[in-house]
Design a protein around this motif. Structure first.
Motif, PDB file in Angstrom:
ATOM      1  N   HIS A 110       0.830  -1.214   0.000  1.00 34.04           N
ATOM      2  CA  HIS A 110       0.000   0.000   0.000  1.00 34.04           C
ATOM      3  C   HIS A 110       0.860   1.258   0.000  1.00 34.04           C
ATOM      4  CE1 HIS A 110      -3.816  -2.027   0.144  1.00 34.04           C
ATOM      5  NE2 HIS A 110      -3.379  -2.795   1.122  1.00 34.04           N
ATOM      6  N   LYS A 111       2.031   1.152   0.626  1.00 34.12           N
ATOM      7  CA  LYS A 111       2.969   2.271   0.616  1.00 34.12           C
ATOM      8  C   LYS A 111       3.383   2.600  -0.826  1.00 34.12           C
ATOM      9  CE  LYS A 111       6.039   1.906   3.924  1.00 34.12           C
ATOM     10  NZ  LYS A 111       7.333   1.606   4.619  1.00 34.12           N
ATOM     11  N   LYS A 114       0.414   4.093  -2.787  1.00 34.53           N
ATOM     12  CA  LYS A 114       0.189   5.480  -2.368  1.00 34.53           C
ATOM     13  C   LYS A 114       1.264   6.404  -2.942  1.00 34.53           C
ATOM     14  CE  LYS A 114      -0.878   8.207   1.738  1.00 34.53           C
ATOM     15  NZ  LYS A 114      -0.944   8.246   3.211  1.00 34.53           N
ATOM     16  N   THR A 118      -0.399   9.274  -5.339  1.00 33.71           N
ATOM     17  CA  THR A 118      -0.530  10.615  -4.755  1.00 33.71           C
ATOM     18  C   THR A 118       0.210  11.624  -5.626  1.00 33.71           C
ATOM     19  OG1 THR A 118      -0.535   9.558  -2.588  1.00 33.71           O
ATOM     20  CG2 THR A 118      -0.319  11.937  -2.623  1.00 33.71           C
TER      21      THR A 118
END
Length: 209
Positions: A110-111, A114, A118
């Motif tokens: 998920h890091k 993201k 982003t």
């Protein structure tokens, strides 16, 4: 399965279908012997590297399984005997797909999504991806770096094999990373996974600096 493993009835295979750390040498670079040998066989001739659709086209599945069985009996010489580069490429992809935990581990999944999705400026985005690389255990770090270097050498022959960075990223996105829990938006995650691998390839020198 865990119960069978504890009782000694079922054992992990020596190369495929296990945990990366267990099939890596203890000394750096911590890259599985199978991965090193398979990549060396793929790169041993320019004809192999120029093969159209390398990694995108499927190799003969029965031949890929034959390699898997032989390698799990510690017979790596079967790689040297294989003449079809698509079979070698298929075996390498299978190795990463069969890992019990993906090359880009669950904690980084998920890091990474993201960091990719982003809207950061270039410098901040680069720092986020460097943090991901620094968080990887040494077997994952060394193997990921080794694989990316190989894929970048593939792109040097893109005029022949038609495997540009985005094409390789589409192949390797779902092969190198997946979520521990089933995603609610799998199509979006797939697209983001591809973009993560594309970023690592495009910015390799900066990320691994």
């Amino acid at each position: 399965m865990d119960h069978l493993v504890k009782k000694g009835i079922y054992k992990d295979e020596p190369a495929f279908g296990g945990y990366l750390e267990k099939v890596c040498p203890n000394e750096p670079p911590r890259v599985p012997q199978f991965v090193q040998r398979c990549i060396q066989c793929i790169e041993k001739s320019e004809d192999n590297m120029k093969t159209d659709g390398l990694y995108r086209a499927s190799g003969n599945l029965s031949q890929v399984q034959k390699i898997r069985l032989q390698v799990d009996q510690n017979n790596l010489s079967v790689l040297d005997e294989e003449e079809d580069v698509h079979v070698l490429a298929g075996a390498l992809k299978l190795f990463f797909r069969e890992l019990k935990e993906p090359l880009i581990p669950y904690h980084a999944f998920h890091k990474a999504l993201k960091a990719q999705s982003t809207n950061h400026n270039r410098k901040d985005k680069l720092l986020l991806f460097r943090d991901i690389i620094r968080s990887l255990p040494s077997p994952n770090h060394d193997t990921f770096k080794y694989l990316l270097q190989h894929l970048l050498r593939i792109t040097k022959y893109k005029d022949f094999n038609r495997m540009h960075i985005p094409n390789l990223a589409i192949v390797f996105g779902p092969t190198l990373m997946w979520s521990e829990q089933e995603s609610k938006n799998m199509a979006f995650d797939f697209m983001q996974q591809n973009l993560v691998i594309e970023y690592f390839l495009a910015e390799f020198d900066n990320v691994f600096r």
